[in-house]
Design an enzyme around this catalytic site. Structure first.
Site, mmCIF file in Angstrom:
data_model
loop_
_atom_site.group_PDB
_atom_site.id
_atom_site.type_symbol
_atom_site.label_atom_id
_atom_site.label_comp_id
_atom_site.label_asym_id
_atom_site.label_seq_id
_atom_site.Cartn_x
_atom_site.Cartn_y
_atom_site.Cartn_z
ATOM 1 N N CYS A 83 -7.487 -2.520 -6.773
ATOM 2 C CA CYS A 83 -6.169 -2.155 -6.572
ATOM 3 C C CYS A 83 -5.397 -2.544 -7.995
ATOM 4 C CB CYS A 83 -5.401 -3.204 -5.607
ATOM 5 S SG CYS A 83 -3.654 -3.253 -5.566
ATOM 6 N N LYS A 90 -10.937 -4.934 -3.905
ATOM 7 C CA LYS A 90 -10.547 -5.006 -2.472
ATOM 8 C C LYS A 90 -11.936 -5.492 -1.528
ATOM 9 C CE LYS A 90 -6.931 -1.420 -2.590
ATOM 10 N NZ LYS A 90 -6.361 -0.276 -2.115
ATOM 11 N N HIS A 96 -3.783 -2.217 0.216
ATOM 12 C CA HIS A 96 -2.564 -2.406 -0.185
ATOM 13 C C HIS A 96 -1.178 -2.118 0.811
ATOM 14 C CE1 HIS A 96 0.123 -3.954 -3.703
ATOM 15 N NE2 HIS A 96 0.726 -3.149 -3.381
ATOM 16 N N CYS A 97 -0.498 -2.986 1.221
ATOM 17 C CA CYS A 97 0.717 -2.841 1.696
ATOM 18 C C CYS A 97 1.947 -2.582 0.630
ATOM 19 C CB CYS A 97 0.871 -3.809 2.779
ATOM 20 S SG CYS A 97 2.629 -3.537 3.740
ATOM 21 N N CYS A 103 -1.999 -6.917 -1.440
ATOM 22 C CA CYS A 103 -3.223 -6.670 -0.851
ATOM 23 C C CYS A 103 -3.441 -7.615 0.630
ATOM 24 C CB CYS A 103 -4.482 -6.665 -1.447
ATOM 25 S SG CYS A 103 -4.665 -5.363 -2.589
ATOM 26 N N HIS A 110 1.687 -1.861 9.071
ATOM 27 C CA HIS A 110 3.037 -2.831 8.865
ATOM 28 C C HIS A 110 3.743 -2.320 9.969
ATOM 29 C CE1 HIS A 110 5.548 -5.257 6.531
ATOM 30 N NE2 HIS A 110 6.845 -4.395 6.874
ATOM 31 N N CYS A 111 4.296 -3.339 10.648
ATOM 32 C CA CYS A 111 5.153 -3.218 11.928
ATOM 33 C C CYS A 111 6.371 -3.555 11.849
ATOM 34 C CB CYS A 111 4.614 -3.941 13.202
ATOM 35 S SG CYS A 111 5.172 -3.792 14.607
ATOM 36 N N CYS A 117 3.256 -7.630 8.182
ATOM 37 C CA CYS A 117 2.368 -6.815 8.157
ATOM 38 C C CYS A 117 1.142 -7.305 9.151
ATOM 39 C CB CYS A 117 1.710 -6.945 6.750
ATOM 40 S SG CYS A 117 0.573 -5.678 6.453
#
Length: 290
Positions: A83, A90, A96-97, A103, A110-111, A117
């Site tokens: 990343c 990773k 990664h979000c 990360c 993701h909600c 996340c």
């Protein structure tokens, strides 16, 4: 209606409601777990990496870092999963979000509905939240249904109560159906030991992509998420196996670190794109960047 039945209804309602709120709270306020510092690039390695102009030279630096780490998955072209934003290698199943800007270990999605996340640290809580939400809606619909029947048979004369009963039953059934699809999908994911991201893009191992790479069988898959103590399965407390950095694989043909083999075959890799997912059953949204 007798008093004992009313007490029973209220007791069951509040028990379900407490677990519903508890699991929602844990889903919202449990922070996503990030990779350990040993996966991050040291200052010296960072300088070497940034000063290296050749892609193969940069890959060699990442190879040297990966020798001491329990990483078994790669990118689609066989390179090390690195990343550029977080400056770290990773761990397996980590992504990664772009919303959280970090990360996340065993990232699922993701909600926005819990504004968090969903990953290794809170996936169990999210599943329990869906389960108790489903039970909550089902209980409301079941207890209101007989009054809905009275509404159609003209046994209820109060027009206000008619509207309230009709609205409550409709909302409960609507959410029940939506949650049923979402919960059923996640139950299938748990049974296969996959995340939402892995269901759309299979993890890549030394021998190529394998969607069942982490599938250990139904019982062990459940234990990965809920733990070995079954008395804790329905409680929103930490009981998942492992630390999120390493996961047992279906076959141990990769007994040694695959990143040490066939280094000359690795190709130039661009930075892996951000991954951002959200899904809510058949009527909800799925957003992913891979």
């Amino acid at each position: 209606m007798c008093v004992s039945l009313l007490v029973a209804y209220l007791t069951i309602f509040h028990v379900i409601f407490v677990f519903f709120i508890w699991t929602y709270w844990k889903s919202v306020f449990t922070p996503p777990q990030q990779p350990d510092k040993k996966f991050q690039m040291s200052y010296a390695d960072k300088e070497r990496y940034e000063n290296e102009d050749r892609p193969e030279g940069q890959q060699q630096i990442l190879v040297e870092m990966a020798r001491k780490l329990p990483v078994y998955t790669r990118t689609g072209n066989g390179a090390i999963r690195f990343c550029d934003r977080c400056q770290l290698i990773k761990p397996d199943r980590c992504h990664h979000c772009s919303v959280c800007a970090m990360c996340v270990l065993k990232m699922d999605h993701h909600c926005p509905w819990v504004n968090n996340c969903i990953g290794f640290s809170n996936y169990k809580f999210f599943l329990l939240f869906l389960a108790y939400s489903l039970l909550y809606c089902m209980y409301i619909a079941a207890t209101v249904f007989k009054y809905f029947i009275k509404f159609w048979t003209a046994e209820l004369t109060n027009s206000r109560s008619k509207f309230h009963i009709l609205f409550l039953l409709f909302v409960a059934i609507m959410f029940f159906v939506s949650l049923l699809f979402l919960f059923g999908y996640h139950c299938w994911l748990v049974s296969q030991n996959r995340s939402t991201l892995e269901a759309f893009s299979a993890p890549v191992f030394q021998n190529g992509p394998d969607k069942n790479g982490f599938n250990l069988g139904l019982v062990k898959n459940l234990q990965q998420v809920f733990g070995e103590e079954r008395r804790l399965w329905l409680l929103p407390v930490v009981s998942s196996q492992g630390d999120g950095h390493f996961f047992p694989m279906r076959t141990w043909s990769e007994a040694r670190n695959p990143l040490l083999a066939n280094e000359e075959q690795w190709e130039e890799e661009g930075p892996e794109e951000d991954t951002h997912g959200c899904h809510l059953g058949s009527s909800l949204i799925v957003e992913m960047e891979t």
